[in-house]
Design a protein around this motif. Structure first.
Motif, PDB file in Angstrom:
ATOM      1  N   LYS A  29       0.637  -1.716   0.138  1.00  0.00           N
ATOM      2  CA  LYS A  29      -0.022   0.109  -0.494  1.00  0.00           C
ATOM      3  C   LYS A  29       0.768   1.194   0.070  1.00  0.00           C
ATOM      4  O   LYS A  29       1.568   1.490   0.970  1.00  0.00           O
ATOM      5  N   ASP A  30       0.840   2.121  -0.922  1.00  0.00           N
ATOM      6  CA  ASP A  30       1.505   4.133  -1.018  1.00  0.00           C
ATOM      7  C   ASP A  30       0.441   4.433   0.308  1.00  0.00           C
ATOM      8  O   ASP A  30       0.020   3.930   1.166  1.00  0.00           O
ATOM      9  N   ILE A  31       2.019   5.192   1.092  1.00  0.00           N
ATOM     10  CA  ILE A  31       2.096   5.835   1.866  1.00  0.00           C
ATOM     11  C   ILE A  31       1.162   6.931   2.396  1.00  0.00           C
ATOM     12  O   ILE A  31       0.549   7.462   3.114  1.00  0.00           O
ATOM     13  N   ASN A  32       0.828   7.685   0.987  1.00  0.00           N
ATOM     14  CA  ASN A  32       0.454   8.802   0.598  1.00  0.00           C
ATOM     15  C   ASN A  32      -0.652   8.672  -0.328  1.00  0.00           C
ATOM     16  O   ASN A  32      -0.196   9.297  -1.629  1.00  0.00           O
ATOM     17  N   PRO A  33      -1.701   7.554  -0.615  1.00  0.00           N
ATOM     18  CA  PRO A  33      -2.978   7.129  -1.712  1.00  0.00           C
ATOM     19  C   PRO A  33      -3.326   8.469  -2.243  1.00  0.00           C
ATOM     20  O   PRO A  33      -3.646   9.283  -1.668  1.00  0.00           O
ATOM     21  N   GLU A  34      -3.748   8.364  -3.074  1.00  0.00           N
ATOM     22  CA  GLU A  34      -4.194   9.209  -4.220  1.00  0.00           C
ATOM     23  C   GLU A  34      -4.970   8.575  -4.556  1.00  0.00           C
ATOM     24  O   GLU A  34      -6.173   8.937  -5.402  1.00  0.00           O
ATOM     25  N   ALA A  35      -5.948   7.327  -4.073  1.00  0.00           N
ATOM     26  CA  ALA A  35      -7.482   6.966  -4.505  1.00  0.00           C
ATOM     27  C   ALA A  35      -7.612   5.731  -3.400  1.00  0.00           C
ATOM     28  O   ALA A  35      -6.441   5.956  -2.441  1.00  0.00           O
ATOM     29  N   PRO A  36      -8.904   5.662  -3.368  1.00  0.00           N
ATOM     30  CA  PRO A  36      -8.801   4.224  -1.791  1.00  0.00           C
ATOM     31  C   PRO A  36      -8.204   2.665  -2.361  1.00  0.00           C
ATOM     32  O   PRO A  36      -7.841   2.841  -1.185  1.00  0.00           O
ATOM     33  N   ILE A  37      -7.439   2.501  -3.653  1.00  0.00           N
ATOM     34  CA  ILE A  37      -6.771   1.035  -3.614  1.00  0.00           C
ATOM     35  C   ILE A  37      -5.475   1.958  -4.226  1.00  0.00           C
ATOM     36  O   ILE A  37      -5.999   3.038  -5.390  1.00  0.00           O
ATOM     37  N   HIS A  38      -4.983   2.463  -3.701  1.00  0.00           N
ATOM     38  CA  HIS A  38      -3.224   2.531  -3.781  1.00  0.00           C
ATOM     39  C   HIS A  38      -1.681   1.815  -3.606  1.00  0.00           C
ATOM     40  O   HIS A  38      -1.945   1.816  -2.638  1.00  0.00           O
ATOM     41  N   HIS A  39      -1.756   0.936  -4.568  1.00  0.00           N
ATOM     42  CA  HIS A  39      -0.908  -0.263  -3.908  1.00  0.00           C
ATOM     43  C   HIS A  39       0.126   0.349  -5.294  1.00  0.00           C
ATOM     44  O   HIS A  39       0.379   0.562  -6.201  1.00  0.00           O
ATOM     45  N   LEU A  40       1.660   0.162  -4.703  1.00  0.00           N
ATOM     46  CA  LEU A  40       2.936   0.209  -5.091  1.00  0.00           C
ATOM     47  C   LEU A  40       3.351  -1.207  -5.657  1.00  0.00           C
ATOM     48  O   LEU A  40       3.449  -2.004  -5.065  1.00  0.00           O
ATOM     49  N   ILE A  41       3.066  -1.566  -7.136  1.00  0.00           N
ATOM     50  CA  ILE A  41       3.922  -3.130  -7.178  1.00  0.00           C
ATOM     51  C   ILE A  41       5.647  -2.469  -8.175  1.00  0.00           C
ATOM     52  O   ILE A  41       5.491  -2.274  -8.836  1.00  0.00           O
ATOM     53  N   ILE A  42       6.661  -3.414  -6.823  1.00  0.00           N
ATOM     54  CA  ILE A  42       7.794  -3.179  -7.136  1.00  0.00           C
ATOM     55  C   ILE A  42       8.715  -4.119  -8.167  1.00  0.00           C
ATOM     56  O   ILE A  42       8.117  -5.675  -6.791  1.00  0.00           O
ATOM     57  N   PRO A  43       9.719  -4.349  -8.841  1.00  0.00           N
ATOM     58  CA  PRO A  43      10.065  -5.744  -8.724  1.00  0.00           C
ATOM     59  C   PRO A  43      11.803  -5.549  -7.409  1.00  0.00           C
ATOM     60  O   PRO A  43      11.363  -4.948  -6.635  1.00  0.00           O
ATOM     61  N   LYS A  44      11.756  -6.761  -7.461  1.00  0.00           N
ATOM     62  CA  LYS A  44      12.609  -6.922  -6.595  1.00  0.00           C
ATOM     63  C   LYS A  44      14.214  -6.960  -6.972  1.00  0.00           C
ATOM     64  O   LYS A  44      15.066  -6.455  -6.170  1.00  0.00           O
ATOM     65  N   LYS A  45      13.995  -6.898  -7.542  1.00  0.00           N
ATOM     66  CA  LYS A  45      15.761  -6.372  -9.251  1.00  0.00           C
ATOM     67  C   LYS A  45      15.709  -4.917  -9.121  1.00  0.00           C
ATOM     68  O   LYS A  45      14.851  -4.411  -9.829  1.00  0.00           O
ATOM     69  N   HIS A  46      16.704  -4.023  -8.582  1.00  0.00           N
ATOM     70  CA  HIS A  46      16.688  -2.960  -8.622  1.00  0.00           C
ATOM     71  C   HIS A  46      16.762  -2.486 -10.108  1.00  0.00           C
ATOM     72  O   HIS A  46      18.326  -2.316  -9.856  1.00  0.00           O
ATOM     73  N   ILE A  47      16.074  -1.606 -10.761  1.00  0.00           N
ATOM     74  CA  ILE A  47      16.319  -0.906 -11.737  1.00  0.00           C
ATOM     75  C   ILE A  47      15.661   0.649 -11.729  1.00  0.00           C
ATOM     76  O   ILE A  47      14.672   0.713 -11.217  1.00  0.00           O
ATOM     77  N   PRO A  48      16.659   1.552 -11.378  1.00  0.00           N
ATOM     78  CA  PRO A  48      16.199   2.659 -11.770  1.00  0.00           C
ATOM     79  C   PRO A  48      15.629   3.481 -12.214  1.00  0.00           C
ATOM     80  O   PRO A  48      14.841   3.683 -11.473  1.00  0.00           O
ATOM     81  N   THR A  49      15.595   3.255 -13.898  1.00  0.00           N
ATOM     82  CA  THR A  49      14.064   4.559 -14.081  1.00  0.00           C
ATOM     83  C   THR A  49      13.727   2.792 -15.287  1.00  0.00           C
ATOM     84  O   THR A  49      14.404   2.323 -15.244  1.00  0.00           O
ATOM     85  N   LEU A  50      12.603   3.595 -16.222  1.00  0.00           N
ATOM     86  CA  LEU A  50      12.311   3.138 -17.779  1.00  0.00           C
ATOM     87  C   LEU A  50      13.453   2.833 -18.685  1.00  0.00           C
ATOM     88  O   LEU A  50      13.396   1.470 -19.022  1.00  0.00           O
ATOM     89  N   LEU A  51      14.553   3.525 -18.485  1.00  0.00           N
ATOM     90  CA  LEU A  51      14.547   3.716 -19.357  1.00  0.00           C
ATOM     91  C   LEU A  51      16.116   2.912 -19.474  1.00  0.00           C
ATOM     92  O   LEU A  51      16.910   2.288 -20.106  1.00  0.00           O
ATOM     93  N   ASP A  52      16.199   2.129 -18.039  1.00  0.00           N
ATOM     94  CA  ASP A  52      17.600   1.227 -17.093  1.00  0.00           C
ATOM     95  C   ASP A  52      17.009  -0.016 -18.169  1.00  0.00           C
ATOM     96  O   ASP A  52      17.443  -1.040 -17.606  1.00  0.00           O
ATOM     97  N   LEU A  53      16.012  -0.236 -18.561  1.00  0.00           N
ATOM     98  CA  LEU A  53      15.022  -1.938 -19.038  1.00  0.00           C
ATOM     99  C   LEU A  53      16.164  -1.794 -19.570  1.00  0.00           C
ATOM    100  O   LEU A  53      16.407  -1.313 -20.854  1.00  0.00           O
ATOM    101  N   GLN A  54      16.452  -3.734 -19.928  1.00  0.00           N
ATOM    102  CA  GLN A  54      17.357  -4.238 -20.784  1.00  0.00           C
ATOM    103  C   GLN A  54      16.515  -5.083 -21.437  1.00  0.00           C
ATOM    104  O   GLN A  54      15.648  -5.126 -21.160  1.00  0.00           O
ATOM    105  N   GLU A  55      16.342  -5.652 -22.604  1.00  0.00           N
ATOM    106  CA  GLU A  55      15.839  -6.526 -23.006  1.00  0.00           C
ATOM    107  C   GLU A  55      15.349  -7.830 -22.341  1.00  0.00           C
ATOM    108  O   GLU A  55      14.205  -8.638 -21.691  1.00  0.00           O
ATOM    109  N   ASP A  56      16.267  -8.672 -21.451  1.00  0.00           N
ATOM    110  CA  ASP A  56      15.870  -9.962 -20.922  1.00  0.00           C
ATOM    111  C   ASP A  56      15.147  -9.331 -19.284  1.00  0.00           C
ATOM    112  O   ASP A  56      14.640  -9.868 -18.835  1.00  0.00           O
ATOM    113  N   ASP A  57      14.624  -7.702 -19.058  1.00  0.00           N
ATOM    114  CA  ASP A  57      13.684  -7.628 -18.737  1.00  0.00           C
ATOM    115  C   ASP A  57      11.899  -7.664 -18.963  1.00  0.00           C
ATOM    116  O   ASP A  57      11.309  -6.987 -17.727  1.00  0.00           O
ATOM    117  N   LYS A  58      11.715  -8.100 -20.175  1.00  0.00           N
ATOM    118  CA  LYS A  58      10.476  -8.131 -20.739  1.00  0.00           C
ATOM    119  C   LYS A  58       9.846  -9.426 -19.819  1.00  0.00           C
ATOM    120  O   LYS A  58       8.464  -9.002 -19.428  1.00  0.00           O
TER     121      LYS A  58
END
Length: 114
Positions: A29-58
């Motif tokens: 759950k997001d600690i500052n919700p913007e809607a009644p349901i506001h969750h964050l989904i994160i990969p366990k692998k550290h990837i800083p930004t969308l620009l850092d995605l690699q082919e094997d992250d598909k």
């Protein structure tokens, strides 16, 4: 990565209100919700930004969307509708440099978002 708050959540160093976890991702759950349901989904692998995605992250990114769908169904917002958002870099609204996806629902969401 040692300073990354989301990496600390993945490592169990910081408590969070977890709604889903598997070997690839964690959602909480997001600690500052913007809607009644506001969750964050994160990969366990550290990837800083969308620009850092690699082919094997598909597969990982596809998995994140499957998890978003499952959580939306579990939370009872799937039929009415929900939004999945990912911000990239400062002007895009990214404040934590570990890719994450906001799952929002439980109210009518307007467009454009802001």
């Amino acid at each position: 990565m040692e300073e990354c708050i989301f990496c600390k959540i993945v490592a169990g160093e910081i408590n969070s209100n977890i709604v889903y976890e598997d070997d690839k991702v964690i959602a909480f759950k997001d600690i500052n919700p913007e809607a009644p349901i506001h969750h964050l989904i994160i990969p366990k692998k550290h990837i800083p930004t969308l620009l850092d995605l690699q082919e094997d992250d598909k597969e990982l990114i596809g998995h994140i969307y499957l998890v978003a769908s499952k959580i939306a169904q579990d939370e009872g917002i799937a039929e009415d509708g929900f939004r999945v958002v990912s911000n990239c870099n400062e002007a895009g609204g990214q404040s934590v440099y570990h890719i994450h996806y906001h799952l929002l629902g439980g109210r009518n969401l307007q467009w454009p978002p802001g």
